[in-house]
Scaffold this motif. Structure first.
Motif, mmCIF file in Angstrom:
data_model
loop_
_atom_site.group_PDB
_atom_site.id
_atom_site.type_symbol
_atom_site.label_atom_id
_atom_site.label_comp_id
_atom_site.label_asym_id
_atom_site.label_seq_id
_atom_site.Cartn_x
_atom_site.Cartn_y
_atom_site.Cartn_z
ATOM 1 N N CYS A 123 22.114 13.246 5.266
ATOM 2 C CA CYS A 123 20.799 13.696 5.727
ATOM 3 C C CYS A 123 20.459 13.013 7.045
ATOM 4 C CB CYS A 123 19.722 13.364 4.693
ATOM 5 S SG CYS A 123 19.992 14.097 3.057
ATOM 6 N N GLU A 124 19.987 13.803 8.017
ATOM 7 C CA GLU A 124 19.593 13.281 9.323
ATOM 8 C C GLU A 124 18.153 13.676 9.625
ATOM 9 O OE1 GLU A 124 22.905 13.912 12.429
ATOM 10 O OE2 GLU A 124 23.170 15.485 10.925
ATOM 11 N N ASN A 125 17.361 12.687 10.013
ATOM 12 C CA ASN A 125 15.975 12.953 10.391
ATOM 13 C C ASN A 125 15.434 11.774 11.186
ATOM 14 O OD1 ASN A 125 12.847 12.425 9.112
ATOM 15 N ND2 ASN A 125 13.239 14.339 10.167
ATOM 16 N N ASN A 126 14.743 12.091 12.271
ATOM 17 C CA ASN A 126 14.047 11.071 13.063
ATOM 18 C C ASN A 126 14.987 9.935 13.478
ATOM 19 O OD1 ASN A 126 11.730 10.133 14.325
ATOM 20 N ND2 ASN A 126 11.115 8.870 12.581
ATOM 21 N N ASN A 127 16.211 10.320 13.894
ATOM 22 C CA ASN A 127 17.221 9.382 14.384
ATOM 23 C C ASN A 127 17.720 8.414 13.322
ATOM 24 O OD1 ASN A 127 17.155 10.373 17.114
ATOM 25 N ND2 ASN A 127 15.238 9.271 17.405
ATOM 26 N N ASN B 163 32.555 8.758 9.592
ATOM 27 C CA ASN B 163 32.240 7.611 10.446
ATOM 28 C C ASN B 163 32.289 7.977 11.930
ATOM 29 O OD1 ASN B 163 31.880 4.807 11.245
ATOM 30 N ND2 ASN B 163 34.073 4.776 11.638
ATOM 31 N N ASN B 164 33.206 8.862 12.290
ATOM 32 C CA ASN B 164 33.344 9.271 13.691
ATOM 33 C C ASN B 164 32.217 10.191 14.148
ATOM 34 O OD1 ASN B 164 35.737 7.823 14.107
ATOM 35 N ND2 ASN B 164 37.028 9.531 13.466
ATOM 36 N N ASN B 165 31.560 10.841 13.205
ATOM 37 C CA ASN B 165 30.554 11.841 13.558
ATOM 38 C C ASN B 165 29.122 11.448 13.192
ATOM 39 O OD1 ASN B 165 31.972 14.549 14.524
ATOM 40 N ND2 ASN B 165 33.262 13.629 12.940
ATOM 41 N N TYR B 166 28.985 10.400 12.385
ATOM 42 C CA TYR B 166 27.657 9.999 11.924
ATOM 43 C C TYR B 166 27.543 8.483 11.938
ATOM 44 C CZ TYR B 166 27.491 14.787 10.162
ATOM 45 O OH TYR B 166 27.514 16.148 10.052
ATOM 46 N N ASN B 167 26.381 8.015 12.286
ATOM 47 C CA ASN B 167 26.063 6.590 12.253
ATOM 48 C C ASN B 167 25.205 6.348 11.009
ATOM 49 O OD1 ASN B 167 25.717 3.909 12.905
ATOM 50 N ND2 ASN B 167 24.178 4.297 14.466
ATOM 51 N N ILE B 168 25.838 5.928 9.919
ATOM 52 C CA ILE B 168 25.167 5.853 8.619
ATOM 53 C C ILE B 168 24.291 4.597 8.550
ATOM 54 C CG2 ILE B 168 25.459 5.831 6.122
ATOM 55 C CD1 ILE B 168 26.445 8.388 7.450
ATOM 56 N N ASP B 169 22.992 4.804 8.405
ATOM 57 C CA ASP B 169 22.065 3.675 8.267
ATOM 58 C C ASP B 169 21.988 3.175 6.822
ATOM 59 O OD1 ASP B 169 20.765 3.523 11.010
ATOM 60 O OD2 ASP B 169 20.460 5.639 10.516
ATOM 61 N N LEU B 170 22.078 4.107 5.871
ATOM 62 C CA LEU B 170 21.964 3.761 4.456
ATOM 63 C C LEU B 170 22.853 4.699 3.651
ATOM 64 C CD1 LEU B 170 20.485 2.188 2.131
ATOM 65 C CD2 LEU B 170 18.793 4.045 2.145
#
Length: 260
Positions: free
Chosen positions: A134-138, A158-165
């Motif tokens: 899920c992506e929202n608000n950076n 990992n190459n396409n998304y910067n996972i915060d949680l």
């Protein structure tokens, strides 16, 4: 984006615009012939639980696809599922429950579900499972559910998304070894190895994803009529956190309860 843990694999993802997406809703038990119950139980009030704008179902197992729970939601809500072949009639079964807007998402497909709110589903092609990003608000949140991918798939994420949680599957509940006819000492040996294998897999997943923060999930269940299985089958989230503090100090493991 605000992420709230409900229980097991159920999360509420609230976008900055107020869109609420629930994952794998399961509030009514038991399942599997009356033997498996939620524990700890969900602490979310039903009025809040069922007030949603969309639903995601990761796969067809009853602790993720609970018909009794789904029956309580408005049938006009969009339900997002992975694209299956004809051998897995999840879309048809949801329509039989009355849902009119079942949206199938292809492998690695990214779709917009609301203003500045995107989801991507990644499929485990060997099973019926999927995970959601899920992506929202950076900010980016990943929920693994029971989806075990190849190393290449995790690297693609990992190459396409910067996972915060990320919600990470750390150990499953199952009938082995507790329900098998084995000496007790052999059962203890098997479950110890089962914990090690589960933790190693979860650590590897976390490292490949390079998530900034992870929390252990998808294990809020007990075998009600077999109390011995409680000690033989599961590990606690705290056990996983202690393990990761020794084996992977770069990964921040968060312990959460229903409502956090």
């Amino acid at each position: 984006m605000k992420v709230t843990y409900y229980n097991h694999a159920s999360m509420n993802i609230n976008s900055s615009k107020g869109f609420n997406l629930i994952t794998d809703p399961w509030i009514y038990g038991p399942i599997y012939g009356g033997s498996m119950w939620q524990f700890p139980v969900c602490q979310i009030k039903q009025k809040e639980y069922f007030k949603k704008d969309g639903i995601y179902i990761s796969h067809t197992h009853p602790d993720h696809y609970c018909k009794n729970t789904l029956k309580r939601f408005p049938k006009t809500l969009p339900i997002f599922i992975r694209k299956y072949d004809s051998m897995v009639p999840l879309k048809e079964n949801l329509k039989k429950l009355g849902f009119k807007n079942v949206i199938e998402v292809e492998h690695r497909q990214r779709i917009k579900i609301d203003d500045d709110f995107y989801i991507t589903l990644v499929h485990d092609k060997k099973t019926v499972d999927s995970l959601i990003i899920c992506e929202n608000n950076n900010k980016t949140f990943l929920m693994q559910n029971d989806c075990f991918l190849t190393d290449d798939e995790y690297k693609w994420i990992n190459n396409n998304y910067n996972i915060d949680l990320a919600g990470i599957f750390f150990m499953g509940i199952g009938p082995f070894p507790g329900s098998f006819i084995l000496p007790w000492s052999e059962k203890e040996k098997e479950v110890s190895q089962k914990k090690i294998d589960g933790f190693l897999r979860a650590k590897k997943t976390s490292n490949l994803l390079k998530a900034k923060n992870v929390f252990p999930c998808s294990n809020d269940m007990i075998w009600y009529r077999r109390p011995d299985l409680t000690t033989l089958n599961g590990a606690l989230p705290l056990d996983f956190k202690k393990y990761m503090s020794k084996k992977s100090k770069k990964t921040n493991v968060i312990l959460i309860n229903s409502g956090d």
